[in-house]
Design a protein around this motif. Structure first.
Motif, PDB file in Angstrom:
ATOM      1  N   PHE A 583     -65.486 -56.599  32.333  1.00  0.00           N
ATOM      2  CA  PHE A 583     -65.491 -57.843  33.096  1.00  0.00           C
ATOM      3  C   PHE A 583     -64.448 -58.780  32.513  1.00  0.00           C
ATOM      4  CE2 PHE A 583     -67.499 -60.753  30.096  1.00  0.00           C
ATOM      5  CZ  PHE A 583     -68.117 -59.879  29.206  1.00  0.00           C
ATOM      6  N   VAL A 584     -64.071 -59.775  33.314  1.00  0.00           N
ATOM      7  CA  VAL A 584     -63.128 -60.801  32.872  1.00  0.00           C
ATOM      8  C   VAL A 584     -63.943 -62.000  32.416  1.00  0.00           C
ATOM      9  CG1 VAL A 584     -61.169 -62.249  33.519  1.00  0.00           C
ATOM     10  CG2 VAL A 584     -61.425 -59.967  34.523  1.00  0.00           C
ATOM     11  N   ALA A 585     -63.953 -62.266  31.119  1.00  0.00           N
ATOM     12  CA  ALA A 585     -64.826 -63.296  30.557  1.00  0.00           C
ATOM     13  C   ALA A 585     -64.574 -64.655  31.196  1.00  0.00           C
ATOM     14  CB  ALA A 585     -64.624 -63.368  29.037  1.00  0.00           C
ATOM     15  N   GLU A 586     -63.308 -64.991  31.452  1.00  0.00           N
ATOM     16  CA  GLU A 586     -62.993 -66.312  32.030  1.00  0.00           C
ATOM     17  C   GLU A 586     -63.595 -66.453  33.426  1.00  0.00           C
ATOM     18  OE1 GLU A 586     -60.869 -64.237  30.735  1.00  0.00           O
ATOM     19  OE2 GLU A 586     -60.129 -65.249  28.921  1.00  0.00           O
ATOM     20  N   GLU A 587     -63.570 -65.353  34.201  1.00  0.00           N
ATOM     21  CA  GLU A 587     -64.113 -65.413  35.562  1.00  0.00           C
ATOM     22  C   GLU A 587     -65.635 -65.541  35.535  1.00  0.00           C
ATOM     23  OE1 GLU A 587     -62.732 -61.948  37.551  1.00  0.00           O
ATOM     24  OE2 GLU A 587     -60.669 -62.681  37.784  1.00  0.00           O
ATOM     25  N   ARG A 606     -72.477 -82.754  43.507  1.00  0.00           N
ATOM     26  CA  ARG A 606     -72.115 -81.371  43.771  1.00  0.00           C
ATOM     27  C   ARG A 606     -70.732 -81.299  44.416  1.00  0.00           C
ATOM     28  NH1 ARG A 606     -77.655 -80.842  46.968  1.00  0.00           N
ATOM     29  NH2 ARG A 606     -79.044 -81.368  45.228  1.00  0.00           N
ATOM     30  N   PRO A 607     -69.972 -80.274  44.150  1.00  0.00           N
ATOM     31  CA  PRO A 607     -68.661 -80.151  44.806  1.00  0.00           C
ATOM     32  C   PRO A 607     -68.822 -79.773  46.277  1.00  0.00           C
ATOM     33  CG  PRO A 607     -69.130 -78.180  43.524  1.00  0.00           C
ATOM     34  CD  PRO A 607     -70.256 -79.153  43.234  1.00  0.00           C
ATOM     35  N   SER A 608     -67.792 -80.051  47.060  1.00  0.00           N
ATOM     36  CA  SER A 608     -67.759 -79.544  48.436  1.00  0.00           C
ATOM     37  C   SER A 608     -67.348 -78.082  48.393  1.00  0.00           C
ATOM     38  CB  SER A 608     -66.757 -80.340  49.267  1.00  0.00           C
ATOM     39  OG  SER A 608     -65.440 -80.096  48.813  1.00  0.00           O
ATOM     40  N   MET A 609     -67.529 -77.364  49.507  1.00  0.00           N
ATOM     41  CA  MET A 609     -67.137 -75.963  49.530  1.00  0.00           C
ATOM     42  C   MET A 609     -65.618 -75.812  49.428  1.00  0.00           C
ATOM     43  SD  MET A 609     -69.750 -74.174  49.253  1.00  0.00           S
ATOM     44  CE  MET A 609     -68.774 -72.679  49.216  1.00  0.00           C
ATOM     45  N   ARG A 610     -64.870 -76.796  49.878  1.00  0.00           N
ATOM     46  CA  ARG A 610     -63.413 -76.732  49.702  1.00  0.00           C
ATOM     47  C   ARG A 610     -63.055 -76.771  48.221  1.00  0.00           C
ATOM     48  NH1 ARG A 610     -59.316 -76.800  52.885  1.00  0.00           N
ATOM     49  NH2 ARG A 610     -60.629 -77.306  54.675  1.00  0.00           N
ATOM     50  N   GLN A 611     -63.750 -77.644  47.463  1.00  0.00           N
ATOM     51  CA  GLN A 611     -63.516 -77.689  46.022  1.00  0.00           C
ATOM     52  C   GLN A 611     -63.958 -76.385  45.360  1.00  0.00           C
ATOM     53  OE1 GLN A 611     -65.793 -81.382  45.581  1.00  0.00           O
ATOM     54  NE2 GLN A 611     -63.982 -82.344  44.666  1.00  0.00           N
ATOM     55  N   VAL A 612     -65.087 -75.832  45.814  1.00  0.00           N
ATOM     56  CA  VAL A 612     -65.577 -74.575  45.255  1.00  0.00           C
ATOM     57  C   VAL A 612     -64.534 -73.472  45.425  1.00  0.00           C
ATOM     58  CG1 VAL A 612     -67.257 -72.719  45.580  1.00  0.00           C
ATOM     59  CG2 VAL A 612     -68.030 -75.100  45.506  1.00  0.00           C
ATOM     60  N   VAL A 613     -63.955 -73.374  46.619  1.00  0.00           N
ATOM     61  CA  VAL A 613     -62.925 -72.362  46.879  1.00  0.00           C
ATOM     62  C   VAL A 613     -61.718 -72.568  45.967  1.00  0.00           C
ATOM     63  CG1 VAL A 613     -61.282 -71.533  48.608  1.00  0.00           C
ATOM     64  CG2 VAL A 613     -63.659 -71.922  49.250  1.00  0.00           C
ATOM     65  N   GLN A 614     -61.352 -73.835  45.756  1.00  0.00           N
ATOM     66  CA  GLN A 614     -60.215 -74.130  44.873  1.00  0.00           C
ATOM     67  C   GLN A 614     -60.517 -73.746  43.430  1.00  0.00           C
ATOM     68  OE1 GLN A 614     -59.821 -78.298  45.793  1.00  0.00           O
ATOM     69  NE2 GLN A 614     -58.274 -77.948  47.371  1.00  0.00           N
ATOM     70  N   TYR A 615     -61.755 -74.025  42.969  1.00  0.00           N
ATOM     71  CA  TYR A 615     -62.129 -73.644  41.610  1.00  0.00           C
ATOM     72  C   TYR A 615     -62.063 -72.120  41.446  1.00  0.00           C
ATOM     73  CZ  TYR A 615     -64.100 -78.389  41.232  1.00  0.00           C
ATOM     74  OH  TYR A 615     -64.280 -79.745  41.212  1.00  0.00           O
ATOM     75  N   LEU A 616     -62.616 -71.392  42.413  1.00  0.00           N
ATOM     76  CA  LEU A 616     -62.661 -69.933  42.312  1.00  0.00           C
ATOM     77  C   LEU A 616     -61.264 -69.313  42.374  1.00  0.00           C
ATOM     78  CD1 LEU A 616     -65.755 -69.218  44.590  1.00  0.00           C
ATOM     79  CD2 LEU A 616     -65.639 -68.949  42.113  1.00  0.00           C
ATOM     80  N   ALA A 617     -60.352 -69.958  43.103  1.00  0.00           N
ATOM     81  CA  ALA A 617     -58.985 -69.448  43.199  1.00  0.00           C
ATOM     82  C   ALA A 617     -58.150 -69.828  41.985  1.00  0.00           C
ATOM     83  CB  ALA A 617     -58.323 -69.968  44.476  1.00  0.00           C
ATOM     84  N   GLY A 618     -58.679 -70.725  41.138  1.00  0.00           N
ATOM     85  CA  GLY A 618     -57.925 -71.173  39.974  1.00  0.00           C
ATOM     86  C   GLY A 618     -56.894 -72.229  40.303  1.00  0.00           C
TER      87      GLY A 618
END
Length: 668
Positions: A583-587, A606-618
């Motif tokens: 696994f990738v520890a950072e992810e 709580r973040p919005s889903m747009r922010q969530v997508v941005q966090y997950l994409a880095g």
């Protein structure tokens, strides 16, 4: 001698370039040669005996082109400036399902006839994977697109777009027209004839596209699309004009009924009464019945009629269903019970995919199209009126996203409602996470599923024409397709409202362990309550544990445990140990911390889903986790348990969870 000179003169005139003779042609009474030159066809395109140009013919994964046979001069040889031009054409798209077709029609100006190397499906037989968007294409097109393709940034599944060298439209708008000051929507795949005007002003460098039903005799004064764009660098001196079309997974016929074109002037308008007529849908069935019915005259026919009447009466009782007048508007989105009964082999147990609190789910194969489906049989009861509930189901059926399970339609019969979805061959995500599964997903697969579900939720909350609150986000409602892509499904609890308005849902629905604390107190669901449930989903995917564990002596709240690991500066301790070291520890750390962030007890934090997508994409750094985050699930659990016990009697939190799961669970 005079005759020979006359013939020679005619030939010389025909060779004069279009910039001198201003090319002008019209096909108003059919394309079978009576109106002018025969078109150049390739693919499965054909001219019907009645003179219709049929680009595709009730097929799947096919393409068709039709071009005016002679090259057209589009540029002034002196200053390399593109001429003005205009075209008018009438078209119709007929599909087995009114709201599901593929993929559309494009009027196209191209350097060659036939567009060699172009792909079908979403590429509309205009481009391919390698050349889409290349400046060297020198292609101008106006697309009438009936499917939404995220890779081209399509605005919806029913739009008109101006394409320059690629399918990422320079400008696009939902299909429709302006009647006086009001905009009226049109369904491209309705099977009805429509007229399109495409005009380019070479002096003003202005492109305008207008459309209207064929019954609207004159062009609406306001164009659907207006774009300032110089086509001089795009068009070569000599080009070809015509049409391109392609089909996908649904049987579709694309017709061009009439066509007019002119260089340096206004194209001649089409006279609707002279256009060839589309074939009758019922005509084919009548002719088949007549052909096979004639040999059965006399005694055998009488016996067949008598036995047929008895059979129909029995079948009618067996397949009787509820049908009210208001449902007629929904057309193909309403399935016949008989079709679903055959598809699921009589809803037999062998086809059963799973059972949840809202009913059973069966696998099926539609007899007409051979499409695999999943049919959910749910109670006919609803907190809304049935008309409003079905209207929302039909609206949800228009959602198009690669990470959402497609809701194809519904059926009502006696005391139940049947919802028809795309079939997902790998089933629900939860069976790969909990209770010692036979097959576990590695971290790479789980992270792809997480990002896919986040993208689907963002589409529901912000990118569709209305806001959709799912209200039941959890692993058991995430289904996996053949490539293990995650698709959020089960929209039985979803609610819609317009952007910028306040949702009015006031009932507590969902599954315990995913319910936000404010929802358990007020019953009010918002996009932030979906984010809270998504936080629980993140933790259960990363940890391989359910949000609430009631199996031990004490009830364990997953978010509390993850938070305690973070508090000890070892948040990776909470990960699913089945990963091993692969696994990738950072992810993993990102997902665990984001799960805590989405679980904040305060909705605004709580973040919005747009922010969530941005966090997950880095693309954006995740904020630091603070001690105020991980109280949401415990608070929600305690609040709702107390509310439940006050209404239905005392008991432990464990018994409350078990009872509530039976009532609220919509999983498979």
């Amino acid at each position: 001698m005079f005759v020979k000179l006359y013939v020679l003169l005619v030939l010389l005139v025909s060779l004069v370039p279009a910039e001198a003779q201003d090319l002008n042609f019209i096909y108003n009474d059919g394309f079978n040669g009576r109106s002018g030159l025969n078109l150049s066809l390739d693919g499965i395109a054909e001219i019907t005996p009645k003179g219709l140009l049929k680009l595709t013919n009730d097929t799947k994964q096919k393409s068709g082109h039709a071009f005016y046979p002679n090259p057209v001069t589009f540029k002034n040889s002196e200053n390399d400036t593109a001429f003005s031009f205009s075209t008018i054409f009438a078209f119709a798209i007929r599909s087995e399902y009114t709201t599901l077709s593929g993929h559309g029609i494009a009027f196209v100006i191209a350097p060659t006839r036939g567009l060699p190397g172009a792909l079908g499906n979403q590429y509309l037989s205009l481009f391919n994977v390698s050349n889409n968007g290349n400046f060297t294409n020198h292609v101008f097109a106006v697309e009438l697109d009936t499917l939404q393709n995220p890779e081209f940034s399509d605005i919806n599944e029913n739009h008109v777009g101006i394409d320059i060298n690629g399918l990422r439209s320079v400008k696009a708008a939902p299909a429709g027209y302006f009647d006086s000051q009001y905009f009226k929507n049109l369904s491209l795949s309705s099977g009805k004839e429509m007229r399109v005007w495409v005009e380019y002003d070479g002096t003003k460098k202005q492109i305008e596209v207008t459309m209207a039903p064929i019954a609207v005799a004159t062009k609406p004064p306001t164009p659907l699309l207006s774009l300032k764009y110089d086509l001089s660098p795009i068009l070569n001196k000599v080009m070809y004009v015509g049409f391109s079309s392609s089909t996908g997974s649904f049987l579709t016929s694309h017709y061009v009924v009439g066509w007019s074109f002119r260089m340096n002037g206004q194209a001649q308008d089409l006279i609707a009464s002279k256009l060839p007529k589309l074939p009758s849908i019922a005509g084919k069935k009548r002719s088949m019945l007549f052909t096979f019915g004639v040999p059965l005259i006399s005694v055998s026919l009488v016996l067949l009629v008598v036995s047929g009447v008895l059979y129909v009466m029995r079948r009618k009782r067996k397949f009787s269903e509820v049908l009210e007048d208001w449902e007629l508007d929904y057309g193909p989105q309403r399935f016949k019970y008989k079709e679903l009964y055959i598809a699921t082999k009589g809803f037999r147990e062998k086809e059963l995919l799973g059972t949840g609190g809202f009913g059973k789910v069966y696998r099926g194969l539609l007899p007409s199209s051979k499409i695999e489906i999943a049919v959910k049989r749910v109670s006919h009861e609803s907190r809304q009126g049935m008309k409003e509930f079905v209207a929302e189901i039909v609206s949800i059926g228009r959602l198009r996203h690669r990470n959402l399970v497609q809701l194809l339609g519904y059926c009502r019969r006696k005391g139940e409602l049947l919802l028809v979805y795309d079939y997902m061959p790998n089933g629900s995500l939860d069976k790969y996470l909990f209770d010692q599964p036979e097959l576990t997903l590695n971290w790479s697969q789980r992270f792809k599923v997480i990002k896919g579900v986040a993208s689907g939720l963002l589409y529901l909350h912000e990118e569709w024409e209305q806001v959709v609150i799912h209200r039941d986000v959890k692993a058991s409602n995430v289904l996996l397709d053949g490539e293990f892509n995650g698709r959020l499904g089960d929209f039985g609890l979803a609610r819609l409202y317009d952007h910028g308005t306040d949702p009015q849902t006031t009932h507590i629905v969902g599954t315990l362990g995913y319910l936000a604390p404010e929802h358990t107190r007020t019953g009010r669901a918002t996009t932030r309550t979906d984010v809270f449930a998504f936080g629980a989903f993140l933790l259960e995917v990363a940890c391989g544990k359910r949000p609430i564990n009631t199996q031990g002596p004490e009830d364990v709240i997953l978010v509390d445990w993850v938070f305690s690991c973070w508090n000890r500066s070892n948040i990776l301790e909470a990960r699913d140990q089945s990963f091993g070291t692969d696994f990738v520890a950072e992810e993993v750390e990102l997902v665990l911390k984001l799960g805590l962030l989405c679980s904040h007890s305060e909705p605004a934090a709580r973040p919005s889903m747009r922010q969530v997508v941005q966090y997950l994409a880095g693309d954006v750094a995740l904020p630091e986790v603070t001690s105020g985050l991980a109280v949401g699930h415990r608070e929600a659990f305690d609040d709702y348990a107390m509310s439940y016990q006050s209404s239905f009697g005392k008991g432990s939190l464990q018994s409350t969870y078990i009872a509530e799961s039976a009532l609220l669970s919509g999983g498979r």
